[in-house]
Design a protein around this motif. Structure first.
Motif, PDB file in Angstrom:
ATOM      1  N   SER A   6       0.827  -1.208   0.000  1.00  0.00           N
ATOM      2  CA  SER A   6       0.000   0.000   0.000  1.00  0.00           C
ATOM      3  C   SER A   6       0.858   1.253   0.000  1.00  0.00           C
ATOM      4  O   SER A   6       2.011   1.239   0.451  1.00  0.00           O
ATOM      5  N   LEU A   7       0.264   2.342  -0.455  1.00  0.00           N
ATOM      6  CA  LEU A   7       0.919   3.638  -0.368  1.00  0.00           C
ATOM      7  C   LEU A   7       1.284   3.904   1.091  1.00  0.00           C
ATOM      8  O   LEU A   7       0.500   3.620   1.994  1.00  0.00           O
ATOM      9  N   GLY A   8       2.478   4.407   1.322  1.00  0.00           N
ATOM     10  CA  GLY A   8       2.919   4.713   2.679  1.00  0.00           C
ATOM     11  C   GLY A   8       3.666   3.594   3.369  1.00  0.00           C
ATOM     12  O   GLY A   8       4.311   3.825   4.398  1.00  0.00           O
ATOM     13  N   ASP A   9       3.597   2.363   2.819  1.00  0.00           N
ATOM     14  CA  ASP A   9       4.377   1.272   3.411  1.00  0.00           C
ATOM     15  C   ASP A   9       5.851   1.630   3.346  1.00  0.00           C
ATOM     16  O   ASP A   9       6.303   2.299   2.409  1.00  0.00           O
ATOM     17  N   SER A  10       6.623   1.167   4.333  1.00  0.00           N
ATOM     18  CA  SER A  10       8.039   1.530   4.359  1.00  0.00           C
ATOM     19  C   SER A  10       8.918   0.329   4.674  1.00  0.00           C
ATOM     20  O   SER A  10       8.469  -0.666   5.228  1.00  0.00           O
ATOM     21  N   ALA A  11      10.182   0.473   4.279  1.00  0.00           N
ATOM     22  CA  ALA A  11      11.215  -0.518   4.600  1.00  0.00           C
ATOM     23  C   ALA A  11      12.476   0.254   4.943  1.00  0.00           C
ATOM     24  O   ALA A  11      12.745   1.316   4.368  1.00  0.00           O
ATOM     25  N   VAL A  12      13.243  -0.290   5.877  1.00  0.00           N
ATOM     26  CA  VAL A  12      14.432   0.407   6.379  1.00  0.00           C
ATOM     27  C   VAL A  12      15.646  -0.500   6.306  1.00  0.00           C
ATOM     28  O   VAL A  12      15.552  -1.701   6.570  1.00  0.00           O
ATOM     29  N   VAL A  86       6.623   3.647  -0.111  1.00  0.00           N
ATOM     30  CA  VAL A  86       5.856   3.526  -1.348  1.00  0.00           C
ATOM     31  C   VAL A  86       5.101   4.831  -1.594  1.00  0.00           C
ATOM     32  O   VAL A  86       4.313   5.273  -0.760  1.00  0.00           O
ATOM     33  N   SER A  87       5.372   5.438  -2.747  1.00  0.00           N
ATOM     34  CA  SER A  87       4.727   6.711  -3.078  1.00  0.00           C
ATOM     35  C   SER A  87       3.767   6.601  -4.260  1.00  0.00           C
ATOM     36  O   SER A  87       2.923   7.471  -4.452  1.00  0.00           O
ATOM     37  N   GLU A  88       3.902   5.541  -5.049  1.00  0.00           N
ATOM     38  CA  GLU A  88       3.014   5.349  -6.196  1.00  0.00           C
ATOM     39  C   GLU A  88       2.963   3.870  -6.541  1.00  0.00           C
ATOM     40  O   GLU A  88       4.002   3.197  -6.574  1.00  0.00           O
ATOM     41  N   LEU A  89       1.765   3.371  -6.794  1.00  0.00           N
ATOM     42  CA  LEU A  89       1.548   1.983  -7.203  1.00  0.00           C
ATOM     43  C   LEU A  89       0.712   1.974  -8.465  1.00  0.00           C
ATOM     44  O   LEU A  89      -0.385   2.543  -8.491  1.00  0.00           O
ATOM     45  N   THR A  90       1.223   1.352  -9.497  1.00  0.00           N
ATOM     46  CA  THR A  90       0.453   1.126 -10.712  1.00  0.00           C
ATOM     47  C   THR A  90       0.683  -0.329 -11.094  1.00  0.00           C
ATOM     48  O   THR A  90       1.653  -0.941 -10.633  1.00  0.00           O
ATOM     49  N   PRO A  91      -0.173  -0.902 -11.920  1.00  0.00           N
ATOM     50  CA  PRO A  91       0.041  -2.306 -12.287  1.00  0.00           C
ATOM     51  C   PRO A  91       1.449  -2.516 -12.870  1.00  0.00           C
ATOM     52  O   PRO A  91       1.837  -1.870 -13.839  1.00  0.00           O
ATOM     53  N   GLY A  92       2.210  -3.372 -12.215  1.00  0.00           N
ATOM     54  CA  GLY A  92       3.537  -3.702 -12.688  1.00  0.00           C
ATOM     55  C   GLY A  92       4.625  -2.709 -12.328  1.00  0.00           C
ATOM     56  O   GLY A  92       5.774  -2.876 -12.736  1.00  0.00           O
ATOM     57  N   ARG A  93       4.305  -1.674 -11.536  1.00  0.00           N
ATOM     58  CA  ARG A  93       5.312  -0.676 -11.167  1.00  0.00           C
ATOM     59  C   ARG A  93       5.116  -0.224  -9.723  1.00  0.00           C
ATOM     60  O   ARG A  93       4.004  -0.024  -9.275  1.00  0.00           O
ATOM     61  N   VAL A  94       6.255  -0.020  -9.053  1.00  0.00           N
ATOM     62  CA  VAL A  94       6.245   0.499  -7.682  1.00  0.00           C
ATOM     63  C   VAL A  94       7.265   1.625  -7.617  1.00  0.00           C
ATOM     64  O   VAL A  94       8.434   1.431  -7.975  1.00  0.00           O
TER      65      VAL A  94
END
Length: 131
Positions: A6-12, A86-94
Protein backbone atom coordinates in the motif's frame (compact mmCIF):
# COMPACT_ATOMS: atom_id res chain seq x y z
CA UNK A 1 1.97 -9.18 -7.29
CA UNK A 2 0.16 -10.36 -4.23
CA UNK A 3 -2.29 -7.98 -2.60
CA UNK A 4 -1.26 -5.98 0.43
CA UNK A 5 1.39 -3.48 -0.64
CA UNK A 6 0.00 0.00 0.00
CA UNK A 7 0.92 3.64 -0.37
CA UNK A 8 2.92 4.71 2.68
CA UNK A 9 4.38 1.27 3.41
CA UNK A 10 8.04 1.53 4.36
CA UNK A 11 11.22 -0.52 4.60
CA UNK A 12 14.43 0.41 6.38
CA UNK A 13 18.07 -0.56 6.05
CA UNK A 14 20.65 0.43 8.62
CA UNK A 15 24.36 0.15 7.92
CA UNK A 16 27.72 1.49 9.00
CA UNK A 17 30.06 3.19 6.56
CA UNK A 18 33.06 0.97 5.74
CA UNK A 19 36.14 1.62 3.62
CA UNK A 20 34.50 -0.35 0.78
CA UNK A 21 31.79 2.36 0.68
CA UNK A 22 34.27 5.21 0.14
CA UNK A 23 34.15 7.28 -3.04
CA UNK A 24 36.66 5.58 -5.32
CA UNK A 25 37.42 4.89 -8.95
CA UNK A 26 39.37 1.83 -10.09
CA UNK A 27 40.39 1.20 -6.49
CA UNK A 28 41.76 4.69 -5.86
CA UNK A 29 39.97 6.46 -3.00
CA UNK A 30 38.92 9.99 -3.98
CA UNK A 31 37.87 10.87 -0.45
CA UNK A 32 37.19 8.71 2.61
CA UNK A 33 33.44 9.27 2.75
CA UNK A 34 30.21 7.44 1.90
CA UNK A 35 29.99 7.38 -1.88
CA UNK A 36 27.09 8.16 -4.17
CA UNK A 37 27.47 4.68 -5.66
CA UNK A 38 26.96 3.14 -2.21
CA UNK A 39 23.98 5.41 -1.63
CA UNK A 40 22.35 4.24 -4.88
CA UNK A 41 22.93 0.61 -3.87
CA UNK A 42 21.36 1.12 -0.44
CA UNK A 43 18.41 3.07 -1.87
CA UNK A 44 17.69 0.27 -4.35
CA UNK A 45 18.04 -2.34 -1.60
CA UNK A 46 15.59 -0.54 0.70
CA UNK A 47 13.09 -0.17 -2.16
CA UNK A 48 13.49 -3.86 -3.03
CA UNK A 49 12.65 -4.82 0.55
CA UNK A 50 9.27 -3.18 -0.02
CA UNK A 51 8.28 -5.56 -2.80
CA UNK A 52 9.87 -8.85 -1.71
CA UNK A 53 6.96 -10.07 0.45
CA UNK A 54 4.51 -9.39 -2.39
CA UNK A 55 6.22 -10.99 -5.37
CA UNK A 56 4.56 -14.08 -6.78
CA UNK A 57 6.83 -17.11 -7.32
CA UNK A 58 7.06 -16.39 -11.05
CA UNK A 59 7.77 -12.64 -10.60
CA UNK A 60 10.85 -10.53 -10.09
CA UNK A 61 11.43 -6.84 -9.63
CA UNK A 62 13.85 -5.02 -11.90
CA UNK A 63 15.18 -1.51 -11.59
CA UNK A 64 13.39 0.99 -13.79
CA UNK A 65 14.92 4.26 -12.59
CA UNK A 66 16.85 5.83 -9.74
CA UNK A 67 17.12 9.52 -9.03
CA UNK A 68 18.93 11.00 -6.07
CA UNK A 69 20.46 14.07 -4.53
CA UNK A 70 23.52 13.38 -2.39
CA UNK A 71 23.35 16.36 -0.04
CA UNK A 72 25.56 15.45 2.92
CA UNK A 73 28.62 13.47 3.97
CA UNK A 74 29.27 10.52 6.25
CA UNK A 75 32.69 9.17 7.18
CA UNK A 76 34.12 5.83 8.28
CA UNK A 77 32.08 4.30 11.09
CA UNK A 78 29.06 6.55 10.57
CA UNK A 79 25.68 4.89 11.10
CA UNK A 80 23.41 5.31 8.08
CA UNK A 81 19.64 4.78 7.95
CA UNK A 82 17.91 4.35 4.59
CA UNK A 83 14.11 4.42 4.47
CA UNK A 84 12.03 3.71 1.38
CA UNK A 85 8.32 4.61 1.33
CA UNK A 86 5.86 3.53 -1.35
CA UNK A 87 4.73 6.71 -3.08
CA UNK A 88 3.01 5.35 -6.20
CA UNK A 89 1.55 1.98 -7.20
CA UNK A 90 0.45 1.13 -10.71
CA UNK A 91 0.04 -2.31 -12.29
CA UNK A 92 3.54 -3.70 -12.69
CA UNK A 93 5.31 -0.68 -11.17
CA UNK A 94 6.25 0.50 -7.68
CA UNK A 95 7.72 3.94 -7.01
CA UNK A 96 9.39 4.64 -3.67
CA UNK A 97 10.66 7.86 -2.17
CA UNK A 98 13.89 7.22 -0.30
CA UNK A 99 15.62 9.21 2.42
CA UNK A 100 19.15 8.55 3.67
CA UNK A 101 20.12 9.85 7.11
CA UNK A 102 23.29 10.08 9.16
CA UNK A 103 21.96 10.61 12.66
CA UNK A 104 19.34 13.34 12.40
CA UNK A 105 20.87 14.84 9.22
CA UNK A 106 19.48 14.04 5.80
CA UNK A 107 22.37 13.17 3.47
CA UNK A 108 20.40 11.79 0.53
CA UNK A 109 16.97 12.07 -1.08
CA UNK A 110 15.63 10.23 -4.08
CA UNK A 111 13.22 7.91 -5.80
CA UNK A 112 13.50 4.31 -6.98
CA UNK A 113 11.17 2.82 -9.59
CA UNK A 114 10.82 -0.95 -9.81
CA UNK A 115 9.09 -2.82 -12.58
CA UNK A 116 7.53 -6.18 -11.79
CA UNK A 117 8.07 -8.73 -14.57
CA UNK A 118 7.60 -12.41 -15.17
CA UNK A 119 10.90 -14.24 -14.56
CA UNK A 120 10.52 -16.11 -17.85
CA UNK A 121 10.27 -12.83 -19.77
CA UNK A 122 13.41 -11.55 -18.03
CA UNK A 123 15.27 -14.75 -18.92
CA UNK A 124 14.15 -14.54 -22.55
CA UNK A 125 15.48 -10.98 -22.79
CA UNK A 126 18.81 -12.06 -21.26
CA UNK A 127 19.26 -15.07 -23.55
CA UNK A 128 21.22 -14.31 -26.72
CA UNK A 129 19.31 -15.19 -29.86
CA UNK A 130 21.11 -17.07 -32.59
CA UNK A 131 19.80 -16.56 -36.10
Amino acid sequence: MKNGLSLGDSAVIETTVTEEMFAQFEGVVVHPAYSTVSMVYHMEWAARKLILPYLEEQEEGVGGAVSLKHVGMATLGSNIRIEAVVSELTPGRVLAKVEVRHGNRVIGLGEVKQIILNKQLIQEKLTPHVF
